[in-house]
Enzyme design. Sequence first.
Site, PDB file in Angstrom:
ATOM      1  N   ARG A 119     -25.166 -34.481  80.615  1.00  0.00           N
ATOM      2  CA  ARG A 119     -24.174 -33.572  81.229  1.00  0.00           C
ATOM      3  C   ARG A 119     -23.817 -32.502  80.204  1.00  0.00           C
ATOM      4  O   ARG A 119     -22.701 -32.454  79.692  1.00  0.00           O
ATOM      5  CB  ARG A 119     -22.947 -34.344  81.663  1.00  0.00           C
ATOM      6  CG  ARG A 119     -23.116 -35.436  82.710  1.00  0.00           C
ATOM      7  CD  ARG A 119     -24.079 -35.197  83.811  1.00  0.00           C
ATOM      8  NE  ARG A 119     -23.577 -34.777  85.106  1.00  0.00           N
ATOM      9  CZ  ARG A 119     -22.903 -35.538  85.958  1.00  0.00           C
ATOM     10  NH1 ARG A 119     -22.579 -36.766  85.650  1.00  0.00           N
ATOM     11  NH2 ARG A 119     -22.538 -35.076  87.132  1.00  0.00           N
ATOM     12  N   GLN A 124     -26.731 -27.760  83.557  1.00  0.00           N
ATOM     13  CA  GLN A 124     -25.904 -27.666  84.778  1.00  0.00           C
ATOM     14  C   GLN A 124     -26.695 -27.247  86.014  1.00  0.00           C
ATOM     15  O   GLN A 124     -26.506 -27.783  87.094  1.00  0.00           O
ATOM     16  CB  GLN A 124     -24.738 -26.709  84.558  1.00  0.00           C
ATOM     17  CG  GLN A 124     -23.540 -27.434  83.976  1.00  0.00           C
ATOM     18  CD  GLN A 124     -22.378 -26.531  83.662  1.00  0.00           C
ATOM     19  OE1 GLN A 124     -22.461 -25.312  83.802  1.00  0.00           O
ATOM     20  NE2 GLN A 124     -21.294 -27.121  83.204  1.00  0.00           N
ATOM     21  N   ASP A 127     -28.611 -30.168  87.526  1.00  0.00           N
ATOM     22  CA  ASP A 127     -27.841 -31.407  87.596  1.00  0.00           C
ATOM     23  C   ASP A 127     -27.755 -31.908  89.048  1.00  0.00           C
ATOM     24  O   ASP A 127     -26.895 -31.484  89.822  1.00  0.00           O
ATOM     25  CB  ASP A 127     -26.448 -31.123  87.012  1.00  0.00           C
ATOM     26  CG  ASP A 127     -25.583 -32.360  86.925  1.00  0.00           C
ATOM     27  OD1 ASP A 127     -25.887 -33.356  87.616  1.00  0.00           O
ATOM     28  OD2 ASP A 127     -24.601 -32.333  86.170  1.00  0.00           O
ATOM     29  N   SER A 130     -24.451 -33.700  90.163  1.00  0.00           N
ATOM     30  CA  SER A 130     -23.335 -32.808  90.508  1.00  0.00           C
ATOM     31  C   SER A 130     -23.581 -32.127  91.839  1.00  0.00           C
ATOM     32  O   SER A 130     -22.671 -32.057  92.673  1.00  0.00           O
ATOM     33  CB  SER A 130     -23.150 -31.741  89.431  1.00  0.00           C
ATOM     34  OG  SER A 130     -22.686 -32.331  88.257  1.00  0.00           O
ATOM     35  N   TYR A 230     -18.742 -39.466  80.695  1.00  0.00           N
ATOM     36  CA  TYR A 230     -18.695 -40.589  81.633  1.00  0.00           C
ATOM     37  C   TYR A 230     -17.627 -41.600  81.229  1.00  0.00           C
ATOM     38  O   TYR A 230     -17.342 -41.778  80.044  1.00  0.00           O
ATOM     39  CB  TYR A 230     -20.042 -41.318  81.651  1.00  0.00           C
ATOM     40  CG  TYR A 230     -21.125 -40.565  82.371  1.00  0.00           C
ATOM     41  CD1 TYR A 230     -21.073 -40.382  83.741  1.00  0.00           C
ATOM     42  CD2 TYR A 230     -22.215 -40.040  81.678  1.00  0.00           C
ATOM     43  CE1 TYR A 230     -22.075 -39.704  84.402  1.00  0.00           C
ATOM     44  CE2 TYR A 230     -23.226 -39.359  82.333  1.00  0.00           C
ATOM     45  CZ  TYR A 230     -23.145 -39.194  83.705  1.00  0.00           C
ATOM     46  OH  TYR A 230     -24.132 -38.524  84.369  1.00  0.00           O
TER      47      TYR A 230
HETATM   48  P1  NAD Z   1     -19.108 -40.532  88.010  1.00  0.00           P
HETATM   49  O1  NAD Z   1     -19.696 -40.283  89.369  1.00  0.00           O
HETATM   50  O2  NAD Z   1     -19.886 -41.329  87.036  1.00  0.00           O
HETATM   51  O3  NAD Z   1     -17.680 -41.251  88.210  1.00  0.00           O
HETATM   52  C1  NAD Z   1     -16.705 -40.690  89.062  1.00  0.00           C
HETATM   53  C2  NAD Z   1     -15.370 -40.687  88.374  1.00  0.00           C
HETATM   54  O4  NAD Z   1     -14.839 -42.031  88.362  1.00  0.00           O
HETATM   55  C3  NAD Z   1     -15.364 -40.229  86.934  1.00  0.00           C
HETATM   56  O5  NAD Z   1     -14.504 -39.132  86.795  1.00  0.00           O
HETATM   57  C4  NAD Z   1     -14.856 -41.464  86.174  1.00  0.00           C
HETATM   58  O6  NAD Z   1     -14.095 -41.101  85.035  1.00  0.00           O
HETATM   59  C5  NAD Z   1     -14.021 -42.129  87.227  1.00  0.00           C
HETATM   60  N1  NAD Z   1     -13.650 -43.531  86.964  1.00  0.00           N
HETATM   61  C6  NAD Z   1     -14.382 -44.539  86.411  1.00  0.00           C
HETATM   62  N2  NAD Z   1     -13.639 -45.675  86.336  1.00  0.00           N
HETATM   63  C7  NAD Z   1     -12.420 -45.388  86.878  1.00  0.00           C
HETATM   64  C8  NAD Z   1     -11.239 -46.128  87.102  1.00  0.00           C
HETATM   65  N3  NAD Z   1     -11.107 -47.411  86.730  1.00  0.00           N
HETATM   66  N4  NAD Z   1     -10.188 -45.499  87.677  1.00  0.00           N
HETATM   67  C9  NAD Z   1     -10.265 -44.208  88.044  1.00  0.00           C
HETATM   68  N5  NAD Z   1     -11.361 -43.452  87.859  1.00  0.00           N
HETATM   69  C10 NAD Z   1     -12.420 -44.029  87.283  1.00  0.00           C
HETATM   70  O7  NAD Z   1     -18.692 -39.155  87.343  1.00  0.00           O
HETATM   71  P2  NAD Z   1     -19.241 -37.687  87.599  1.00  0.00           P
HETATM   72  O8  NAD Z   1     -18.628 -37.106  88.792  1.00  0.00           O
HETATM   73  O9  NAD Z   1     -20.721 -37.748  87.546  1.00  0.00           O
HETATM   74  O10 NAD Z   1     -18.672 -36.926  86.344  1.00  0.00           O
HETATM   75  C11 NAD Z   1     -18.763 -37.496  85.059  1.00  0.00           C
HETATM   76  C12 NAD Z   1     -18.322 -36.491  84.011  1.00  0.00           C
HETATM   77  O11 NAD Z   1     -19.310 -35.511  83.767  1.00  0.00           O
HETATM   78  C13 NAD Z   1     -17.066 -35.724  84.338  1.00  0.00           C
HETATM   79  O12 NAD Z   1     -16.336 -35.623  83.152  1.00  0.00           O
HETATM   80  C14 NAD Z   1     -17.568 -34.386  84.739  1.00  0.00           C
HETATM   81  O13 NAD Z   1     -16.603 -33.385  84.572  1.00  0.00           O
HETATM   82  C15 NAD Z   1     -18.697 -34.249  83.764  1.00  0.00           C
HETATM   83  N6  NAD Z   1     -19.714 -33.276  84.179  1.00  0.00           N
HETATM   84  C16 NAD Z   1     -20.196 -32.410  83.242  1.00  0.00           C
HETATM   85  C17 NAD Z   1     -21.179 -31.503  83.594  1.00  0.00           C
HETATM   86  C18 NAD Z   1     -21.748 -30.544  82.600  1.00  0.00           C
HETATM   87  O14 NAD Z   1     -21.090 -30.165  81.670  1.00  0.00           O
HETATM   88  N7  NAD Z   1     -22.985 -30.179  82.763  1.00  0.00           N
HETATM   89  C19 NAD Z   1     -21.685 -31.494  84.877  1.00  0.00           C
HETATM   90  C20 NAD Z   1     -21.166 -32.397  85.798  1.00  0.00           C
HETATM   91  C21 NAD Z   1     -20.186 -33.304  85.434  1.00  0.00           C
END
Ligand code: NAD
Length: 373
Positions: A119, A124, A127, A130, A230
């Site tokens: 990530r 991006q 991805d 996302s 994550y």
């Molecule tokens: P994911 O699908 O793995 O998980 C969904 C969400 O569930 C996450 O925000 C996680 O923190 C949350 N979670 C896990 N356990 C939990 C709990 N017990 N209670 C409440 N929430 C809980 O996550 P995602 O949507 O794939 O995103 C992961 C991270 O990657 C985020 O920080 C997102 O902003 C980041 N991201 C970065 C980029 C980039 O820079 N290229 C792109 C996409 C996402």
Amino acid sequence: MQIGVPLETVVGERRVAATPETVKKYVKAGHSVIVQQGAGREASYTDEAYTEAGATLGSAQDAFAAELILKVRAPQSEELKSMGAGKVVLGMLDPFNAEHLQTMAQAGITGFALEAAPRITRAQSLDVLSSQANLAGYKSVLLATQFYDRIFPMMMTAAGTLKATQVVIMGAGVAGLQAIATARRLGAVVWASDVRPSAKEQVESLGGKFIDVPFETDEEREIAEGVGGYARPMPQAWMERQAALTAQRCAQANIVITTALIPGRPAPTLITEDTVRAMAPGSVIVDLAIERGGNCPLTVAGEVVEKHGVKIVGLTNLPSMLATDASALYARNLLDFMKLIVDENGKLAIQKDDDIVKACLICENGQILWGKE
Ligand code: NAD
């Protein structure tokens, strides 16, 4: 290079890995593209649109005969047999499924699992997690409205005022943030929870209210920061405090959308049976985490069930319900990834020292590379 685009065979999968838009770009870059007849039909991309874009239509066998194959889902056993060893396959290959990974490695394919991309900013545009989670988050709210017998916004009418619906979103990653934005657009009051402290600002910037679970030790705070963006499994004490606060919030809410995941692990249980019992009759839970076991133990995969007067939606593969847009974004993700494995002469040139390529290359020459770094 010849690129093959077969029809997806996993039941209920309506997406396609290339659209007429991306086919046009592959052809312009000097590739020849063979699309299986009807590959895009479920996503509303016609065979004619593919031929106009420069593709040749053929059978599944023809598509699998190509040097490089674009897939949405990991190839099934029959598909692996059809393609044979030595093929390069791009898709969401689900490397956490050890048995399947072994089968793909044994089949001798060079497999790139795009959901394994780091990530980082440079990744991006490719991805897939996302691009698809964003649509799933949007659709989850629309599904909630479908099974809910009330409206979301506050409405003042001559016959009296209807109160705005309270929505709780568990997990404020890509899907959760889009669910917050969508529920807000419909006029709901939205509360959200996440383990990562950085999520608070994002939730608030979308007009949501953050369910703040206090950290009682430095260790809790450190674990909550996660790794590479994550989440990590939180200590039991924190989970109990979160459950208590969530239960209070859910008892006042009518819609709960759960999206919480931890990579490579079963989804954490966040909505217990007691919490469901405390919710008002007619409430709706949409459990987006069901494909990893669900955030609520009462959710049934692929079904909508009613427990304690609450409808629990466990429908899977929400991006496929928006197959046209989901395919459009996914196909662009693949097109972008291709730049890392094909040179300007259109020849395969896998940049193995590239961080993104390294992370996505899960098997090659019969060997499993996933998790070896
Ligand atoms: P994911 O699908 O793995 O998980 C969904 C969400 O569930 C996450 O925000 C996680 O923190 C949350 N979670 C896990 N356990 C939990 C709990 N017990 N209670 C409440 N929430 C809980 O996550 P995602 O949507 O794939 O995103 C992961 C991270 O990657 C985020 O920080 C997102 O902003 C980041 N991201 C970065 C980029 C980039 O820079 N290229 C792109 C996409 C996402």
